[in-house]
Design a protein around this motif. Structure first.
Motif, PDB file in Angstrom:
ATOM      1  N   TRP A  49       0.931  -1.120   0.040  1.00  0.00           N
ATOM      2  CA  TRP A  49       0.028   0.107  -0.019  1.00  0.00           C
ATOM      3  C   TRP A  49       0.986   1.254   0.010  1.00  0.00           C
ATOM      4  O   TRP A  49       1.942   1.165   0.268  1.00  0.00           O
ATOM      5  CB  TRP A  49      -1.132  -0.069   1.047  1.00  0.00           C
ATOM      6  CG  TRP A  49      -0.250   0.131   2.554  1.00  0.00           C
ATOM      7  CD1 TRP A  49      -0.102   1.336   3.260  1.00  0.00           C
ATOM      8  CD2 TRP A  49       0.191  -1.083   3.116  1.00  0.00           C
ATOM      9  NE1 TRP A  49       0.461   0.774   4.382  1.00  0.00           N
ATOM     10  CE2 TRP A  49       0.686  -0.535   4.500  1.00  0.00           C
ATOM     11  CE3 TRP A  49       0.381  -2.338   2.944  1.00  0.00           C
ATOM     12  CZ2 TRP A  49       1.391  -1.185   5.447  1.00  0.00           C
ATOM     13  CZ3 TRP A  49       0.865  -3.405   4.181  1.00  0.00           C
ATOM     14  CH2 TRP A  49       1.306  -2.863   5.327  1.00  0.00           C
ATOM     15  N   GLN A  72      -8.310  -5.371   5.405  1.00  0.00           N
ATOM     16  CA  GLN A  72      -8.814  -4.141   5.967  1.00  0.00           C
ATOM     17  C   GLN A  72      -9.000  -3.099   4.816  1.00  0.00           C
ATOM     18  O   GLN A  72      -9.980  -2.234   5.115  1.00  0.00           O
ATOM     19  CB  GLN A  72      -7.692  -3.599   7.033  1.00  0.00           C
ATOM     20  CG  GLN A  72      -7.648  -4.296   8.218  1.00  0.00           C
ATOM     21  CD  GLN A  72      -6.648  -3.753   9.169  1.00  0.00           C
ATOM     22  OE1 GLN A  72      -5.965  -2.621   9.074  1.00  0.00           O
ATOM     23  NE2 GLN A  72      -6.046  -4.831   9.816  1.00  0.00           N
ATOM     24  N   SER A  73      -8.198  -2.991   3.899  1.00  0.00           N
ATOM     25  CA  SER A  73      -8.435  -2.075   2.925  1.00  0.00           C
ATOM     26  C   SER A  73      -8.053  -2.779   1.387  1.00  0.00           C
ATOM     27  O   SER A  73      -7.117  -2.294   0.867  1.00  0.00           O
ATOM     28  CB  SER A  73      -7.547  -0.876   2.976  1.00  0.00           C
ATOM     29  OG  SER A  73      -7.678   0.291   2.296  1.00  0.00           O
ATOM     30  N   ASP A  76      -7.367  -0.059  -1.536  1.00  0.00           N
ATOM     31  CA  ASP A  76      -6.143   0.743  -1.629  1.00  0.00           C
ATOM     32  C   ASP A  76      -4.964  -0.031  -1.396  1.00  0.00           C
ATOM     33  O   ASP A  76      -4.018   0.641  -1.079  1.00  0.00           O
ATOM     34  CB  ASP A  76      -6.367   1.793  -0.183  1.00  0.00           C
ATOM     35  CG  ASP A  76      -7.548   2.762  -0.449  1.00  0.00           C
ATOM     36  OD1 ASP A  76      -7.628   3.458  -1.571  1.00  0.00           O
ATOM     37  OD2 ASP A  76      -8.181   2.722   0.669  1.00  0.00           O
TER      38      ASP A  76
END
Length: 430
Positions: A49, A72-73, A76
């Protein structure tokens, strides 16, 4: 065992999982564990990330922590798994991640850094001898072993000073030999994520100057990842538009297979989320007979659902190892896919792969000039060795009474560490 007392380290860097074992200099070993859970199996995965403090402006995690970061993301981050499968591929040069190029050795170094960081200090001071497992045959189209060696050398440059590369099957042979009390001729079959390898080894009695003598080896780039793709190809891709058609002027043409092939290769699937590719697929959707199916494909790509999809596929494969039928269920990116799958269907999907695996085994027997009747024991290791169709192949050829299993995910690292204790590990190196 005190970490300073370790005399050698065995590294099983696997396509799906990695395991590290330390030898104590007295014929014993212990597995390195990671994190508070004390798990000895470290997932061979990376997550990237964007972050200013990271390497080239990109931060990263590895193992189960990479999975956590991704979940979690997902939009991204970029999740990479099975990157070992491109180690010997001359077609793979680099993966572009957030517009930065990452070579295989770059990803490998970053992976090892995090593996060491999560080992709780057990790998901060590594022994001089590092024994690294390698497949007999590398995965991929036209694999180049010399290229793989160069990449491994670069990946491991900071990991150790005295590094030996040994066939993973020979590590498993040493592990299994520690159970034996009399001379035995064994066939080791290692079913990994990217390759299936075989070695025939003659094991001497305990206390012999050289306990294991390799007779022959063979391998093939077919294993667990290929079995996963068979499920994706037969079960999932038809629900994403494979086999359907689109209109081009006054003709109906089948949707190009290249888009669907990308779903079987992490280095391409992870990179499909770009404007050019998505614009192409959207044009296909506009002209498709079944635009709803192409819409599913777009949703999977846009919402970075590659990992959850293959995780669901892996769960199905494991369930079919213990049940004759199991449900497949995937939810993500606004789509839902479900089906009931029979073990018999899965076995039909992988039947050609199993025939090629059996032919590779026959090649090892022929190279060793050994008939199946002369094999005293067969040791099966690797996660895919638990698939009933694979076990049935060996039961049929050798008889159930000659088959041994155990330590499917850890036996190779254990044996590699034992090889590191020998007076000249170079005798085993390739």
């Amino acid at each position: 065992m005190d970490k300073a007392a370790a005399s050698a380290l065995g590294l099983d860097f696997g396509t799906t999982n990695s395991v590290v074992a330390l030898a104590d200099g007295q014929g014993g070993t212990r597995l390195v564990t990671f994190g508070d859970a004390g798990d000895a199996v470290f997932r061979s995965a990376l997550c990237f990330w964007e972050e200013e403090r990271g390497w080239n402006g990109i931060a990263h995690e590895a193992g189960p922590w990479a999975i956590d970061e991704y979940l979690q993301s997902p939009l991204d981050s970029r999740f990479i798994q099975s990157f070992k499968s491109v180690a010997a591929s001359p077609l793979f040069e680099r993966a572009m991640i957030f517009n930065k190029p990452f070579r295989f050795e770059d990803m490998g170094r970053l992976f090892l850094q995090r593996l060491v960081a999560h080992a709780g200090g057990a790998l901060d001071e590594r022994p001089r001898r590092i024994i690294v497992g390698r497949p007999v045959e590398y995965a991929g189209a036209r694999p180049d072993p010399e290229l793989a060696r160069q990449r491994y050398d670069a990946m491991l440059a900071a990991f150790g000073t005295e590094i030996y590369y040994v066939h993973e099957t020979l590590g498993a042979a040493h592990s299994y030999a520690s159970r034996l009390t009399e001379p035995t001729t064994i066939l080791v079959a290692d079913f990994g994520g990217g390759t299936t390898d075989f070695s025939i080894v003659r094991v001497a009695e305990p206390g012999a100057p050289r306990r294991c003598v390799p007779l022959a080896s063979s391998g093939i780039g077919i294993a667990g990842d290929r079995f996963d793709y068979r499920i994706v190809d037969r079960l999932v891709l038809p629900l994403l538009g494979k086999g359907s058609r689109y209109r081009s002027f006054d003709k109906l043409l089948e949707i190009p297979g290249g888009y669907f092939a990308d779903f079987g290769d992490w280095s391409r699937l992870a990179m499909m989320r770009n404007r050019r590719t998505l614009d192409e697929i959207r044009r296909l959707k506009r002209d498709a007979e079944r635009p709803d199916l192409i819409g599913r494909m777009i949703a999977l790509i846009e919402h970075e659902q590659g990992f959850p999809l293959y995780d669901a596929v892996g769960k199905l494969k494991r369930a079919l190892s213990s049940s004759k039928h199991a449900p497949f269920h995937f939810t993500g990116g606004g789509i839902e896919i479900g089906a009931e799958v029979r073990r018999a269907d899965f076995e039909q999907w992988i039947a050609d792969d199993l025939r090629r695996i059996e032919a590779a085994m026959d090649q090892a027997l022929a190279r060793a000039s050994v008939t199946p009747a002369k094999i005293d024991r067969v040791f099966l290791t690797g996660g895919s060795s638990l698939i009933p169709a694979i076990r049935a192949l060996f039961d049929r050829r050798f008889g159930e009474e000659r088959i041994a299993t155990g330590g499917e995910l850890t036996s190779i690292a254990h044996g590699l560490a034992l090889i590191g204790e020998e007076s000249d590990p170079a005798e085993w190196a390739t």
